[in-house]
Write a protein that holds these residues in place. Structure first.
Motif, PDB file in Angstrom:
ATOM      1  N   LEU A   1       0.823  -1.213   0.000  1.00 48.97           N
ATOM      2  CA  LEU A   1       0.000   0.000   0.000  1.00 48.97           C
ATOM      3  C   LEU A   1       0.855   1.261   0.000  1.00 48.97           C
ATOM      4  CD1 LEU A   1      -2.882  -0.979   2.447  1.00 48.97           C
ATOM      5  CD2 LEU A   1      -3.043  -0.643  -0.021  1.00 48.97           C
ATOM      6  N   ILE A   2       1.892   1.268   0.796  1.00 49.75           N
ATOM      7  CA  ILE A   2       2.787   2.432   0.843  1.00 49.75           C
ATOM      8  C   ILE A   2       3.501   2.606  -0.492  1.00 49.75           C
ATOM      9  CG2 ILE A   2       4.910   3.335   1.890  1.00 49.75           C
ATOM     10  CD1 ILE A   2       3.893   2.120   4.545  1.00 49.75           C
ATOM     11  N   LEU A   3       3.982   1.527  -1.070  1.00 50.20           N
ATOM     12  CA  LEU A   3       4.650   1.577  -2.359  1.00 50.20           C
ATOM     13  C   LEU A   3       3.697   2.074  -3.448  1.00 50.20           C
ATOM     14  CD1 LEU A   3       7.424   0.968  -3.525  1.00 50.20           C
ATOM     15  CD2 LEU A   3       6.646  -1.338  -4.000  1.00 50.20           C
ATOM     16  N   SER A   4       2.469   1.611  -3.410  1.00 49.23           N
ATOM     17  CA  SER A   4       1.458   2.046  -4.386  1.00 49.23           C
ATOM     18  C   SER A   4       1.175   3.535  -4.239  1.00 49.23           C
ATOM     19  CB  SER A   4       0.160   1.258  -4.214  1.00 49.23           C
ATOM     20  OG  SER A   4       0.378  -0.108  -4.455  1.00 49.23           O
ATOM     21  N   LEU A   5       1.080   4.008  -3.014  1.00 47.97           N
ATOM     22  CA  LEU A   5       0.833   5.424  -2.763  1.00 47.97           C
ATOM     23  C   LEU A   5       1.989   6.276  -3.296  1.00 47.97           C
ATOM     24  CD1 LEU A   5      -0.914   7.628  -1.496  1.00 47.97           C
ATOM     25  CD2 LEU A   5       0.318   7.241   0.646  1.00 47.97           C
ATOM     26  N   LEU A   6       3.208   5.853  -3.059  1.00 43.30           N
ATOM     27  CA  LEU A   6       4.370   6.589  -3.568  1.00 43.30           C
ATOM     28  C   LEU A   6       4.387   6.622  -5.098  1.00 43.30           C
ATOM     29  CD1 LEU A   6       7.147   5.388  -1.114  1.00 43.30           C
ATOM     30  CD2 LEU A   6       6.102   7.659  -1.243  1.00 43.30           C
ATOM     31  N   LEU A   7       4.053   5.515  -5.722  1.00 45.35           N
ATOM     32  CA  LEU A   7       3.983   5.456  -7.181  1.00 45.35           C
ATOM     33  C   LEU A   7       2.908   6.408  -7.702  1.00 45.35           C
ATOM     34  CD1 LEU A   7       4.865   4.215  -9.860  1.00 45.35           C
ATOM     35  CD2 LEU A   7       3.218   2.395  -9.456  1.00 45.35           C
ATOM     36  N   PHE A   8       1.752   6.411  -7.061  1.00 48.68           N
ATOM     37  CA  PHE A   8       0.653   7.295  -7.457  1.00 48.68           C
ATOM     38  C   PHE A   8       1.075   8.762  -7.351  1.00 48.68           C
ATOM     39  CE2 PHE A   8      -3.033   9.865  -6.231  1.00 48.68           C
ATOM     40  CZ  PHE A   8      -3.815   9.703  -7.369  1.00 48.68           C
ATOM     41  N   ILE A   9       1.707   9.127  -6.246  1.00 48.46           N
ATOM     42  CA  ILE A   9       2.152  10.510  -6.045  1.00 48.46           C
ATOM     43  C   ILE A   9       3.170  10.893  -7.119  1.00 48.46           C
ATOM     44  CG2 ILE A   9       3.469  12.023  -4.505  1.00 48.46           C
ATOM     45  CD1 ILE A   9       2.087  10.520  -2.164  1.00 48.46           C
ATOM     46  N   THR A  10       4.091  10.001  -7.427  1.00 54.42           N
ATOM     47  CA  THR A  10       5.093  10.271  -8.453  1.00 54.42           C
ATOM     48  C   THR A  10       4.442  10.503  -9.811  1.00 54.42           C
ATOM     49  OG1 THR A  10       6.689   8.905  -7.268  1.00 54.42           O
ATOM     50  CG2 THR A  10       7.162   9.372  -9.581  1.00 54.42           C
ATOM     51  N   LEU A  11       3.470   9.690 -10.164  1.00 54.59           N
ATOM     52  CA  LEU A  11       2.782   9.850 -11.442  1.00 54.59           C
ATOM     53  C   LEU A  11       2.017  11.167 -11.506  1.00 54.59           C
ATOM     54  CD1 LEU A  11       1.460   6.237 -12.042  1.00 54.59           C
ATOM     55  CD2 LEU A  11       3.247   7.425 -13.318  1.00 54.59           C
TER      56      LEU A  11
END
Length: 93
Positions: free
Chosen positions: A13-23
């Motif tokens: 979940l944390i990794l997904s959130l970071l990816l989303f923010i980066t995009l």
């Protein structure tokens, strides 16, 4: 105490959130820095040789920096590589 599965789910979940923010940040940067949509028709290109710089190429073909950048919109002059194609004559429409 958290189970191993809970730790894995939390990590994902944390990794997904970071990816989303980066995009999201990359899309904002692209839209803020881009000009109105235009098409470029490049009628002449040159191949980057060892030691070439954007300034050298634009100067050789009599292009101002604004014109050179306009016909090479995604070019990173600090990261030229041998064999890269640069547009030296083109039309914006």
């Amino acid at each position: 105490m958290a189970k191993p599965n809970d730790k894995v789910v939390s990590f994902i979940l944390i990794l997904s959130l970071l990816l989303f923010i980066t995009l999201v940040e990359s899309k904002i940067t692209i839209h803020e820095g881009s000009s109105p949509k235009s098409e470029i028709e490049c009628s002449k290109v040159v191949n980057v040789k060892d030691g070439d710089t954007c300034f050298d190429v634009s100067h050789t073909f009599g292009l101002g920096s604004d014109e050179f950048n306009a016909i090479n919109p995604n070019l990173k002059c600090t990261a030229l590589f041998v064999g890269q194609w640069l547009c030296v004559d083109g039309t914006l429409f």
